[in-house]
Scaffold this motif. Structure first.
Motif, short mmCIF file in Angstrom:
data_model
loop_
_atom_site.label_atom_id
_atom_site.label_comp_id
_atom_site.label_asym_id
_atom_site.label_seq_id
_atom_site.Cartn_x
_atom_site.Cartn_y
_atom_site.Cartn_z
N ASP A 14 20.44 19.21 -0.17
CA ASP A 14 20.92 20.47 -0.68
C ASP A 14 22.32 20.25 -1.25
O ASP A 14 23.14 19.59 -0.61
N ILE A 15 22.57 20.77 -2.45
CA ILE A 15 23.89 20.63 -3.06
C ILE A 15 24.89 21.46 -2.27
O ILE A 15 24.66 22.65 -2.03
N PHE A 56 26.93 25.08 -3.73
CA PHE A 56 26.35 25.33 -5.05
C PHE A 56 26.61 26.77 -5.52
O PHE A 56 26.88 27.00 -6.70
N ASN A 83 28.28 27.94 -9.10
CA ASN A 83 27.71 28.92 -10.03
C ASN A 83 28.66 30.09 -10.25
O ASN A 83 28.84 30.56 -11.39
N GLY A 118 25.73 25.31 -13.48
CA GLY A 118 24.85 25.06 -12.33
C GLY A 118 23.58 24.34 -12.76
O GLY A 118 23.16 23.37 -12.12
N ASP A 119 23.00 24.77 -13.87
CA ASP A 119 21.80 24.10 -14.39
C ASP A 119 22.12 22.66 -14.80
O ASP A 119 21.33 21.75 -14.55
N LEU A 150 22.14 20.60 -11.74
CA LEU A 150 20.78 20.34 -11.24
C LEU A 150 20.11 19.22 -12.02
O LEU A 150 19.47 18.34 -11.44
N ARG A 172 12.01 18.96 -6.89
CA ARG A 172 12.92 20.11 -6.73
C ARG A 172 12.07 21.24 -6.18
O ARG A 172 11.13 21.69 -6.82
N GLU A 198 18.83 24.83 -5.25
CA GLU A 198 19.53 23.54 -5.25
C GLU A 198 18.98 22.60 -4.20
O GLU A 198 19.66 21.69 -3.75
N GLU A 199 17.73 22.78 -3.83
CA GLU A 199 17.12 21.97 -2.77
C GLU A 199 16.12 20.97 -3.36
O GLU A 199 15.26 21.34 -4.16
N VAL A 229 26.12 16.24 -1.61
CA VAL A 229 24.90 16.78 -1.03
C VAL A 229 24.89 16.53 0.47
O VAL A 229 25.46 15.57 0.96
#
Length: 177
Positions: free
Chosen positions: A50-51, A54, A58, A66-67, A70, A89, A93-94, A135
């Motif tokens: 997980d980030i 996150f 965002n 954010g994208d 990812l 994914r 963000e997991e 992460v």
């Protein structure tokens, strides 16, 4: 007609942003892996990453950044894994890493290498500005006869332990977690 059906089937199991398998793709892969297990194949290890922070990223930089993060992370995950490992994914963000034929000790080395290399990178966010991304990870080895959902719950519990312990680290799932 066949090509169109294949393309539509791929869309169902692929995350549109990262190009990685999504939760449905992961479940399909796990079903095949579990059937192979019934045929005597070795166990596998699972990591959930997980980030860290996150939502704050965002909120500060916007969802387009954010994208970008990812996509950047998905590229790094694929780059640092072993041949034969799968990264998916599974939401927000997991990310999940499945490491067939890897016992926990070997899988921990893989996940720590991945985590450390991600932490060294910088993602461009605005003109000349970059940010570091870290992460947290939970990790566990499938036990004989253990259903995937049970393994996932154990590993997810370990992920939250890593986050509560300060983030940017990996925690092993306990046998009774």
């Amino acid at each position: 007609m066949r090509d169109e059906r294949d393309r539509m089937a791929d869309l169902v199991i692929t995350d549109h942003l990262t190009g990685l398998p999504n939760r449905a793709g992961l479940e399909q892969y796990i079903e095949r892996l579990m059937r192979a297990r019934e045929g005597g194949a070795p166990l596998f290890s699972l990591a959930v990453l997980d980030i860290d922070h996150f939502k704050a990223i965002n909120d500060t930089f916007g969802h387009d950044i954010g994208d970008r993060i990812l996509v950047w992370l998905s590229e790094r995950l694929a780059q640092y894994l072993r041949d034969g490992d799968l990264v998916a994914r599974v939401g927000g963000e997991e990310f999940v890493i499945v490491m067939p034929w890897a016992q926990a000790k070997q899988a921990q080395k893989v996940v720590e290498r991945v985590r450390a290399n991600i932490g060294k990178g910088r993602v461009p966010v605005t003109d000349g500005q970059t940010i570091a991304v870290t992460v947290s990870a939970g990790l566990g080895e499938q036990r004989p006869g253990e259903a995937f959902g049970e393994l996932f719950r154990r590993v997810d519990t370990a992920l939250y332990a890593a986050k509560h312990a300060g983030r940017d680290q990996t925690h092993l799932a306990g046998p009774d977690a």
